[in-house]
Motif scaffolding. Sequence first.
Motif, PDB file in Angstrom:
ATOM      1  N   PRO A 218       0.794  -1.229   0.000  1.00  0.00           N
ATOM      2  CA  PRO A 218       0.000   0.000   0.000  1.00  0.00           C
ATOM      3  C   PRO A 218       0.829   1.284   0.000  1.00  0.00           C
ATOM      4  O   PRO A 218       0.292   2.356  -0.246  1.00  0.00           O
ATOM      5  CB  PRO A 218      -0.807  -0.112   1.299  1.00  0.00           C
ATOM      6  N   TYR A 219       2.140   1.174   0.277  1.00  0.00           N
ATOM      7  CA  TYR A 219       2.969   2.366   0.488  1.00  0.00           C
ATOM      8  C   TYR A 219       4.036   2.584  -0.579  1.00  0.00           C
ATOM      9  O   TYR A 219       4.777   3.556  -0.523  1.00  0.00           O
ATOM     10  CB  TYR A 219       3.683   2.269   1.853  1.00  0.00           C
ATOM     11  N   GLY A 220       4.154   1.676  -1.542  1.00  0.00           N
ATOM     12  CA  GLY A 220       5.289   1.695  -2.461  1.00  0.00           C
ATOM     13  C   GLY A 220       5.445   2.977  -3.252  1.00  0.00           C
ATOM     14  O   GLY A 220       6.570   3.328  -3.638  1.00  0.00           O
ATOM     15  N   GLU A 221       4.357   3.690  -3.535  1.00  0.00           N
ATOM     16  CA  GLU A 221       4.467   4.926  -4.316  1.00  0.00           C
ATOM     17  C   GLU A 221       4.772   6.147  -3.453  1.00  0.00           C
ATOM     18  O   GLU A 221       4.816   7.260  -3.966  1.00  0.00           O
ATOM     19  CB  GLU A 221       3.183   5.146  -5.118  1.00  0.00           C
ATOM     20  N   LEU A 222       5.012   5.919  -2.165  1.00  0.00           N
ATOM     21  CA  LEU A 222       5.328   7.031  -1.260  1.00  0.00           C
ATOM     22  C   LEU A 222       6.825   7.053  -0.936  1.00  0.00           C
ATOM     23  O   LEU A 222       7.229   7.226   0.203  1.00  0.00           O
ATOM     24  CB  LEU A 222       4.509   6.900   0.032  1.00  0.00           C
ATOM     25  N   ARG A 223       7.663   6.888  -1.942  1.00  0.00           N
ATOM     26  CA  ARG A 223       9.111   6.917  -1.737  1.00  0.00           C
ATOM     27  C   ARG A 223       9.624   8.350  -1.852  1.00  0.00           C
ATOM     28  O   ARG A 223       9.413   9.012  -2.859  1.00  0.00           O
ATOM     29  CB  ARG A 223       9.815   6.011  -2.756  1.00  0.00           C
ATOM     30  N   PHE A 224      10.366   8.794  -0.813  1.00  0.00           N
ATOM     31  CA  PHE A 224      10.907  10.163  -0.794  1.00  0.00           C
ATOM     32  C   PHE A 224      12.339  10.203  -1.306  1.00  0.00           C
ATOM     33  O   PHE A 224      12.811  11.226  -1.797  1.00  0.00           O
ATOM     34  CB  PHE A 224      10.928  10.752   0.625  1.00  0.00           C
ATOM     35  N   GLU A 225      13.073   9.131  -1.111  1.00  0.00           N
ATOM     36  CA  GLU A 225      14.491   9.087  -1.463  1.00  0.00           C
ATOM     37  C   GLU A 225      14.894   7.633  -1.665  1.00  0.00           C
ATOM     38  O   GLU A 225      14.137   6.710  -1.340  1.00  0.00           O
ATOM     39  CB  GLU A 225      15.333   9.705  -0.349  1.00  0.00           C
ATOM     40  N   GLY A 226      16.095   7.423  -2.214  1.00  0.00           N
ATOM     41  CA  GLY A 226      16.563   6.068  -2.465  1.00  0.00           C
ATOM     42  C   GLY A 226      15.985   5.505  -3.751  1.00  0.00           C
ATOM     43  O   GLY A 226      15.192   6.140  -4.451  1.00  0.00           O
ATOM     44  N   GLU A 227      16.385   4.288  -4.074  1.00  0.00           N
ATOM     45  CA  GLU A 227      16.015   3.666  -5.330  1.00  0.00           C
ATOM     46  C   GLU A 227      14.826   2.718  -5.169  1.00  0.00           C
ATOM     47  O   GLU A 227      14.720   2.012  -4.163  1.00  0.00           O
ATOM     48  CB  GLU A 227      17.210   2.890  -5.905  1.00  0.00           C
ATOM     49  N   HIS A 228      13.974   2.717  -6.175  1.00  0.00           N
ATOM     50  CA  HIS A 228      12.835   1.802  -6.203  1.00  0.00           C
ATOM     51  C   HIS A 228      13.322   0.362  -6.170  1.00  0.00           C
ATOM     52  O   HIS A 228      14.291   0.007  -6.855  1.00  0.00           O
ATOM     53  CB  HIS A 228      12.016   2.049  -7.473  1.00  0.00           C
ATOM     54  N   GLN A 229      12.665  -0.454  -5.375  1.00  0.00           N
ATOM     55  CA  GLN A 229      12.960  -1.877  -5.322  1.00  0.00           C
ATOM     56  C   GLN A 229      11.884  -2.649  -6.098  1.00  0.00           C
ATOM     57  O   GLN A 229      10.703  -2.341  -5.989  1.00  0.00           O
ATOM     58  CB  GLN A 229      12.986  -2.368  -3.867  1.00  0.00           C
ATOM     59  N   PRO A 230      12.280  -3.643  -6.881  1.00  0.00           N
ATOM     60  CA  PRO A 230      11.281  -4.383  -7.669  1.00  0.00           C
ATOM     61  C   PRO A 230      10.352  -5.188  -6.776  1.00  0.00           C
ATOM     62  O   PRO A 230      10.734  -5.641  -5.699  1.00  0.00           O
ATOM     63  CB  PRO A 230      12.137  -5.298  -8.548  1.00  0.00           C
ATOM     64  N   TRP A 231       9.125  -5.366  -7.234  1.00  0.00           N
ATOM     65  CA  TRP A 231       8.196  -6.228  -6.523  1.00  0.00           C
ATOM     66  C   TRP A 231       8.707  -7.664  -6.518  1.00  0.00           C
ATOM     67  O   TRP A 231       9.328  -8.129  -7.500  1.00  0.00           O
ATOM     68  CB  TRP A 231       6.827  -6.198  -7.184  1.00  0.00           C
ATOM     69  N   LEU A 232       8.433  -8.400  -5.468  1.00  0.00           N
ATOM     70  CA  LEU A 232       8.688  -9.838  -5.503  1.00  0.00           C
ATOM     71  C   LEU A 232       7.923 -10.481  -6.644  1.00  0.00           C
ATOM     72  O   LEU A 232       8.371 -11.456  -7.246  1.00  0.00           O
ATOM     73  CB  LEU A 232       8.281 -10.493  -4.180  1.00  0.00           C
ATOM     74  N   SER A 233       6.754  -9.921  -6.951  1.00  0.00           N
ATOM     75  CA  SER A 233       5.920 -10.459  -8.033  1.00  0.00           C
ATOM     76  C   SER A 233       6.627 -10.413  -9.382  1.00  0.00           C
ATOM     77  O   SER A 233       6.255 -11.165 -10.296  1.00  0.00           O
ATOM     78  CB  SER A 233       4.609  -9.671  -8.120  1.00  0.00           C
ATOM     79  N   SER A 234       7.619  -9.541  -9.523  1.00  0.00           N
ATOM     80  CA  SER A 234       8.326  -9.415 -10.795  1.00  0.00           C
ATOM     81  C   SER A 234       9.543 -10.322 -10.883  1.00  0.00           C
ATOM     82  O   SER A 234      10.158 -10.420 -11.954  1.00  0.00           O
ATOM     83  CB  SER A 234       8.770  -7.962 -10.998  1.00  0.00           C
ATOM     84  N   LEU A 235       9.908 -10.978  -9.784  1.00  0.00           N
ATOM     85  CA  LEU A 235      11.087 -11.837  -9.780  1.00  0.00           C
ATOM     86  C   LEU A 235      10.723 -13.210 -10.341  1.00  0.00           C
ATOM     87  O   LEU A 235       9.740 -13.827  -9.915  1.00  0.00           O
ATOM     88  CB  LEU A 235      11.636 -11.978  -8.367  1.00  0.00           C
ATOM     89  N   PRO A 236      11.495 -13.722 -11.285  1.00  0.00           N
ATOM     90  CA  PRO A 236      11.095 -14.968 -11.958  1.00  0.00           C
ATOM     91  C   PRO A 236      11.017 -16.173 -11.030  1.00  0.00           C
ATOM     92  O   PRO A 236      10.231 -17.095 -11.291  1.00  0.00           O
ATOM     93  CB  PRO A 236      12.183 -15.162 -13.024  1.00  0.00           C
ATOM     94  N   GLN A 237      11.779 -16.162  -9.935  1.00  0.00           N
ATOM     95  CA  GLN A 237      11.774 -17.328  -9.050  1.00  0.00           C
ATOM     96  C   GLN A 237      10.395 -17.609  -8.467  1.00  0.00           C
ATOM     97  O   GLN A 237      10.044 -18.772  -8.216  1.00  0.00           O
ATOM     98  CB  GLN A 237      12.768 -17.138  -7.899  1.00  0.00           C
ATOM     99  N   ALA A 238       9.615 -16.560  -8.206  1.00  0.00           N
ATOM    100  CA  ALA A 238       8.339 -16.759  -7.516  1.00  0.00           C
ATOM    101  C   ALA A 238       7.173 -16.059  -8.202  1.00  0.00           C
ATOM    102  O   ALA A 238       6.131 -15.862  -7.595  1.00  0.00           O
ATOM    103  CB  ALA A 238       8.449 -16.267  -6.073  1.00  0.00           C
ATOM    104  N   ALA A 239       7.333 -15.708  -9.463  1.00  0.00           N
ATOM    105  CA  ALA A 239       6.261 -14.985 -10.154  1.00  0.00           C
ATOM    106  C   ALA A 239       4.983 -15.796 -10.241  1.00  0.00           C
ATOM    107  O   ALA A 239       3.880 -15.237 -10.270  1.00  0.00           O
ATOM    108  CB  ALA A 239       6.731 -14.590 -11.554  1.00  0.00           C
TER     109      ALA A 239
END
Length: 407
Positions: A218-239
């Motif tokens: 619910p909070y992923g779009e509220l990043r103020f600083e630092g780099e975006h981290q990919p969703w686990l859903s996008s990782l091929p191991q567990a997609a």
Amino acid sequence: MTPSTLMGPAPAAAPAPPLAARAASVGASPVREILALTERPEVISFAGGLPAPELFDADGIRAAYDRVLAGEPHRVLQYSTTEGDPALRNAVAERLTGRGLATGPDALLVTTGSQQGLTLLATALLEPGDTVVVENPTYLAALQCFGFAGARVVPVPSDEDGIDPEALAEVVERERPKLLYLVPTFQNPTGRTLPLARRQAVAEVAARHGLWVLEDDPYGELRFEGEHQPWLSSLPQAADRTVLLGSFSKVMAPGMRLGWLRAPAALRRACVIAKQSLDLHCSTVDQAAAARYLADSDLDAHLARVRDAYRARRDALVDGLAAALPDGSTWNRPEGGMFVWARLPEGHDATALLREAVARDVAYVPGAPFFAGTPDPATLRMSFTTHTPEEIREGLRRLAGVLRTSR
């Protein structure tokens, strides 16, 4: 004699049947009860995980409602499909795809906030007695949801970077859970974000041991600083075994009660059937207005304003904690989201101190209820979103009068 005299006194009514065992075993949310204590306007509350109401785009949202009610009243005031408004699902799919997670609208189910997504998944996945593993501490309402499902909840140790993948592997090997629940980005209650290496390790554990992963974001779009981290859903191991929950509550308005669920086809279909039994579908007019808002307004520009305000509020809170908390306290500095997690020195009990804090017109949430295992009474969660930097500094001054004099 009257007929009633001949028959004698009426027998006592039998008691009504008892509540279901799960209703008696799952307690009320302490966080919601604390919010009731802090409704007085003079209270400066760090307790609620609420978006700042003065930052809502009320004009843009009202215009969206006006447009759909003027243009399509017969459609938007009627029943609609369980899966959700096609235009809204398409808009969400486009945003997810644009952020690196290829998604089609048919992969999505619109929900009554992401909270309903938790309930649907628990209904579709969990039998009484099934095991769910969670990071410790974790989102309190998730613990309630799994409790109502009759699941056995097992905590996994976490540190300043979130869940420990090695500890997760040990717990999964021992407990054989069906589901792992995570809030990997700006977690509630701690504000922690799981680094990429840990996300990959978690995905590998899920793939190796064959468990579902529920990724709540619910909070992923509220990043103020630092780099975006990919969703686990996008990782091929567990997609193929990861469900992603999202919400409009933190980015648009919580009163619209809209969220979404992205899941593999068979599980998504089971969630659709579960939703049909709960509420048939989300509000047609609210979905239509949300879709219209996303089409007509610049949500990214709105979020940029929100993030700027939240960054200043986070800074005011974090920078003032050294003077407000007892010597020896620790806290983090989240790169986004809504929460700071603090720990008082040994011997302090944040729950016991809360009543005195409320008496001094300031509040926070004790950390103990967020633990699935043995609670840490010295912890507390503080939200920085609903007060200006000036109000936050005053709230910390009041809090210092409670916590720096406590033993």
